[in-house]
Design an enzyme around this catalytic site. Structure first.
Site, PDB file in Angstrom:
ATOM      1  N   VAL A   1       1.349   1.786  -6.439  1.00 29.60           N
ATOM      2  CA  VAL A   1       1.058   1.230  -7.798  1.00 29.60           C
ATOM      3  C   VAL A   1       1.036   2.024  -9.021  1.00 29.60           C
ATOM      4  O   VAL A   1       1.243   0.560 -10.400  1.00 29.60           O
ATOM      5  CB  VAL A   1      -0.499   0.515  -7.659  1.00 29.60           C
ATOM      6  CG1 VAL A   1      -0.806  -0.241  -6.534  1.00 29.60           C
ATOM      7  CG2 VAL A   1      -1.360   1.614  -8.007  1.00 29.60           C
TER       8      VAL A   1
ATOM      9  N   THR B   1     -16.191   1.068   2.735  1.00 28.22           N
ATOM     10  CA  THR B   1     -14.723   1.281   3.015  1.00 28.22           C
ATOM     11  C   THR B   1     -14.330   3.264   2.623  1.00 28.22           C
ATOM     12  O   THR B   1     -15.495   4.251   3.232  1.00 28.22           O
ATOM     13  CB  THR B   1     -14.144   0.807   1.765  1.00 28.22           C
ATOM     14  OG1 THR B   1     -14.100   1.900   0.695  1.00 28.22           O
ATOM     15  CG2 THR B   1     -14.531  -0.472   1.475  1.00 28.22           C
TER      16      THR B   1
ATOM     17  N   ASP C   1       0.860  -0.954   0.141  1.00 26.59           N
ATOM     18  CA  ASP C   1      -0.280   0.176   0.256  1.00 26.59           C
ATOM     19  C   ASP C   1       0.878   1.231  -0.129  1.00 26.59           C
ATOM     20  O   ASP C   1       2.024   1.093   0.413  1.00 26.59           O
ATOM     21  CB  ASP C   1      -1.039  -0.216   1.477  1.00 26.59           C
ATOM     22  CG  ASP C   1      -2.247   1.093   0.843  1.00 26.59           C
ATOM     23  OD1 ASP C   1      -3.188   0.396   1.234  1.00 26.59           O
ATOM     24  OD2 ASP C   1      -1.866   2.104   0.633  1.00 26.59           O
TER      25      ASP C   1
ATOM     26  N   ASN D   1      -5.829  -4.690  -5.850  1.00 29.68           N
ATOM     27  CA  ASN D   1      -6.767  -4.251  -5.821  1.00 29.68           C
ATOM     28  C   ASN D   1      -6.672  -2.817  -5.387  1.00 29.68           C
ATOM     29  O   ASN D   1      -7.413  -1.574  -5.353  1.00 29.68           O
ATOM     30  CB  ASN D   1      -7.521  -4.725  -4.124  1.00 29.68           C
ATOM     31  CG  ASN D   1      -8.257  -3.865  -3.032  1.00 29.68           C
ATOM     32  OD1 ASN D   1      -9.408  -3.880  -3.017  1.00 29.68           O
ATOM     33  ND2 ASN D   1      -7.828  -3.564  -2.529  1.00 29.68           N
TER      34      ASN D   1
ATOM     35  N   TYR E   1     -13.965   7.787 -13.644  1.00 26.45           N
ATOM     36  CA  TYR E   1     -13.473   5.960 -12.421  1.00 26.45           C
ATOM     37  C   TYR E   1     -14.282   4.902 -13.677  1.00 26.45           C
ATOM     38  O   TYR E   1     -14.312   3.867 -13.448  1.00 26.45           O
ATOM     39  CB  TYR E   1     -14.775   5.996 -11.716  1.00 26.45           C
ATOM     40  CG  TYR E   1     -14.679   5.032 -10.687  1.00 26.45           C
ATOM     41  CD1 TYR E   1     -13.697   4.609  -9.641  1.00 26.45           C
ATOM     42  CD2 TYR E   1     -15.652   3.976 -10.023  1.00 26.45           C
ATOM     43  CE1 TYR E   1     -13.433   3.678  -8.805  1.00 26.45           C
ATOM     44  CE2 TYR E   1     -16.065   3.209  -9.686  1.00 26.45           C
ATOM     45  CZ  TYR E   1     -14.678   2.819  -8.769  1.00 26.45           C
ATOM     46  OH  TYR E   1     -14.924   2.133  -7.852  1.00 26.45           O
TER      47      TYR E   1
ATOM     48  N   LYS F   1     -12.424   1.216 -15.147  1.00 28.35           N
ATOM     49  CA  LYS F   1     -12.987  -0.084 -14.310  1.00 28.35           C
ATOM     50  C   LYS F   1     -13.608  -0.703 -15.577  1.00 28.35           C
ATOM     51  O   LYS F   1     -13.209  -1.916 -14.893  1.00 28.35           O
ATOM     52  CB  LYS F   1     -14.231   0.120 -13.092  1.00 28.35           C
ATOM     53  CG  LYS F   1     -13.575   0.754 -11.811  1.00 28.35           C
ATOM     54  CD  LYS F   1     -12.380  -0.427 -11.291  1.00 28.35           C
ATOM     55  CE  LYS F   1     -12.113   0.364  -9.807  1.00 28.35           C
ATOM     56  NZ  LYS F   1     -11.101  -0.185  -9.737  1.00 28.35           N
TER      57      LYS F   1
ATOM     58  N   VAL G   1     -19.950  -0.748  -1.395  1.00 25.28           N
ATOM     59  CA  VAL G   1     -19.178  -1.380   0.052  1.00 25.28           C
ATOM     60  C   VAL G   1     -18.788  -0.051   1.008  1.00 25.28           C
ATOM     61  O   VAL G   1     -17.800   0.560   0.395  1.00 25.28           O
ATOM     62  CB  VAL G   1     -18.162  -2.354  -0.911  1.00 25.28           C
ATOM     63  CG1 VAL G   1     -17.057  -2.983   0.501  1.00 25.28           C
ATOM     64  CG2 VAL G   1     -18.199  -3.535  -1.561  1.00 25.28           C
TER      65      VAL G   1
HETATM   66  N1  NAD Z   1     -16.420   0.807  -1.663  1.00 21.40           N
HETATM   67  C1  NAD Z   1     -16.479   0.727  -2.794  1.00 21.40           C
HETATM   68  O1  NAD Z   1     -17.945   1.390  -2.743  1.00 21.40           O
HETATM   69  C2  NAD Z   1     -15.713  -0.070  -3.930  1.00 21.40           C
HETATM   70  C3  NAD Z   1     -17.202  -0.697  -5.057  1.00 21.40           C
HETATM   71  C4  NAD Z   1     -16.694  -0.838  -6.255  1.00 21.40           C
HETATM   72  C5  NAD Z   1     -15.419  -1.704  -6.700  1.00 21.40           C
HETATM   73  N2  NAD Z   1     -14.086  -0.960  -5.929  1.00 21.40           N
HETATM   74  C6  NAD Z   1     -12.679  -0.357  -5.600  1.00 21.40           C
HETATM   75  O2  NAD Z   1     -12.788  -1.560  -4.658  1.00 21.40           O
HETATM   76  C7  NAD Z   1     -10.865  -1.490  -4.336  1.00 21.40           C
HETATM   77  C8  NAD Z   1     -10.443  -1.252  -2.907  1.00 21.40           C
HETATM   78  O3  NAD Z   1     -11.190  -0.196  -2.725  1.00 21.40           O
HETATM   79  P1  NAD Z   1     -12.048   0.350  -1.476  1.00 21.40           P
HETATM   80  O4  NAD Z   1     -13.354   0.357  -1.637  1.00 21.40           O
HETATM   81  O5  NAD Z   1     -10.996  -0.535  -0.438  1.00 21.40           O
HETATM   82  O6  NAD Z   1     -11.085   1.410  -0.965  1.00 21.40           O
HETATM   83  P2  NAD Z   1     -10.838   2.402   0.042  1.00 21.40           P
HETATM   84  O7  NAD Z   1     -10.099   4.220   0.224  1.00 21.40           O
HETATM   85  O8  NAD Z   1     -10.602   1.939   1.589  1.00 21.40           O
HETATM   86  O9  NAD Z   1      -8.951   1.518  -0.174  1.00 21.40           O
HETATM   87  C9  NAD Z   1      -8.436   1.286  -0.670  1.00 21.40           C
HETATM   88  C10 NAD Z   1      -7.290   1.408  -0.518  1.00 21.40           C
HETATM   89  O10 NAD Z   1      -6.003   1.705  -1.415  1.00 21.40           O
HETATM   90  C11 NAD Z   1      -4.872   2.877  -1.240  1.00 21.40           C
HETATM   91  N3  NAD Z   1      -4.550   3.762  -2.172  1.00 21.40           N
HETATM   92  C12 NAD Z   1      -4.733   4.408  -3.038  1.00 21.40           C
HETATM   93  N4  NAD Z   1      -4.175   4.617  -3.995  1.00 21.40           N
HETATM   94  C13 NAD Z   1      -3.035   4.031  -3.957  1.00 21.40           C
HETATM   95  C14 NAD Z   1      -1.210   4.177  -4.878  1.00 21.40           C
HETATM   96  N5  NAD Z   1      -1.370   4.722  -5.583  1.00 21.40           N
HETATM   97  N6  NAD Z   1      -0.622   2.785  -4.010  1.00 21.40           N
HETATM   98  C15 NAD Z   1      -1.422   1.901  -3.774  1.00 21.40           C
HETATM   99  N7  NAD Z   1      -2.325   1.802  -2.707  1.00 21.40           N
HETATM  100  C16 NAD Z   1      -3.096   2.594  -2.973  1.00 21.40           C
HETATM  101  C17 NAD Z   1      -4.938   3.178   0.155  1.00 21.40           C
HETATM  102  O11 NAD Z   1      -4.126   3.408   0.822  1.00 21.40           O
HETATM  103  C18 NAD Z   1      -6.372   2.462   0.611  1.00 21.40           C
HETATM  104  O12 NAD Z   1      -5.741   0.942   1.541  1.00 21.40           O
HETATM  105  C19 NAD Z   1     -11.068   0.008  -5.331  1.00 21.40           C
HETATM  106  O13 NAD Z   1      -9.873  -0.463  -6.861  1.00 21.40           O
HETATM  107  C20 NAD Z   1     -12.307  -0.036  -5.390  1.00 21.40           C
HETATM  108  O14 NAD Z   1     -12.231   1.139  -6.934  1.00 21.40           O
HETATM  109  C21 NAD Z   1     -14.686   0.225  -4.399  1.00 21.40           C
END
Ligand code: NAD
Length: 294
Positions: free
Chosen positions: A65, A193, A38, A91, A158, A162, A191
């Protein structure tokens, strides 16, 4: 037959919190070694501490990333520490900034593309040689979104990234199947988060010039996003659903069956477009032509 994850190794990006951390925990409880990667080193250290207290073998790897060399270092560290790599979970992702076409800021659009799209390419490219190397097969799980299945007004960056992740996953499913590497694409709707607070991770290189973002509009968008995310499912439920889907070899991992009519509607519109083309005096004759493949 249940998959035996025990003793195998997973590298998970964005594992300091949210979905990534829940997946790390669920797979760790199945006996996997976990590399939590991370950009947020403070949360990352906390996450590693939590998992270790649960008896999970894991370590932290600082990773942005968008930097390919950091991905290479993370893969190398995983192989050195645990002797091989069996699973990659791409992720890490950011929600970007919602707004109209006219309000779109090029720097923050590029940020979303670099993290959500290029980050997935870099991770897969860095990890694939190691995944092939074990000779035991493996998994790549790309975290896309339901937003990858349809356009999302006011969130085109976004949705575009995706949709690209879905497409990349479909390409790699076929490419890596001969190596027994199972590629899945996870497409959740909301979700609970911190995704709506993604700006906390905005790197300096993508920061827009002072005054180019309207903070009033920004906050309005953030408040709406926060309410939607708050209505979402828990990360634990999501992680269990991913395990269930991996156990039964699913390539498309959906978590929200209530979105089925929306995706069906899109499929029906595409099918209608084919019908229109087939009925066209200009191109209708191509119906009998064989499809060219690489
Ligand atoms: N939460 C939702 O509703 C939802 C829905 C669909 C998809 N997603 C996808 O799920 C994945 C995880 O997101 P989440 O919901 O847990 O959000 P989150 O913000 O809680 O977690 C994201 C994590 O990614 C890390 N991060 C951000 N930029 C980064 C980088 N440049 N390099 C490395 N790490 C990095 C952050 O520090 C964090 O720990 C994402 O790809 C998001 O698009 C989330």
């Amino acid at each position: 037959m249940a998959i035996n994850f025990k003793g195998k190794t997973a590298l998970i990006s964005g594992a300091a919190g949210g979905i990534g951390l829940a997946l790390a925990q669920a797979l760790g409880q199945k006996g996997m070694n976990i590399v939590l990667a991370d950009i947020d080193t403070i949360q990352l250290d906390r996450a590693v501490e939590t998992l270790r207290q649960q008896g999970i073998r894991c370590f932290a790897s600082q990773l942005d990333v968008t930097e390919y060399t950091q991905w290479q270092a993370a893969v190398e560290a995983a192989v050195n520490e645990f002797g091989g790599l069996h699973m990659l979970i791409n992720n890490a992702g950011v929600g970007g900034v919602s707004g109209t076409i006219e309000d779109t800021n090029h720097d923050t659009w590029r940020w979303v593309v670099d993290v959500n799209l290029m980050g997935v390419l870099y991770g897969t490219q860095a990890a694939t040689p190691a995944l092939k190397q074990t000779g035991e097969g493996g998994w790549i799980v790309n975290v896309a979104s339901m937003a990858g299945m349809m356009g999302v007004p006011y969130s085109s960056a976004y949705a575009a990234t995706k949709a690209a992740v879905v497409s990349m996953s479909e390409s790699w499913m076929a490419e890596l199947a001969p190596h027994n590497i199972h590629v899945s694409v996870l497409c959740p709707a909301f979700v609970k988060t911190r995704i709506h607070e993604s700006m906390r991770n905005l790197q300096d290189k993508y920061k827009p010039e002072q005054g180019t973002m309207d903070s009033k509009k920004l906050n309005l968008g953030l408040n709406k996003a926060a309410a939607l995310v708050e209505s979402g499912i828990s990360t634990e439920l999501l992680a269990n659903r991913v395990l269930e889907a991996l156990e039964s070899g699913q390539h498309y991992i959906f978590t929200h069956p209530n979105y089925r009519p929306a995706v069906k509607g899109r499929a029906a519109a595409l099918d209608k477009a084919f019908e229109d083309a087939q009925n066209s005096p200009l191109v209708g004759h191509l119906i009998d032509q064989e499809i060219a493949r690489l």
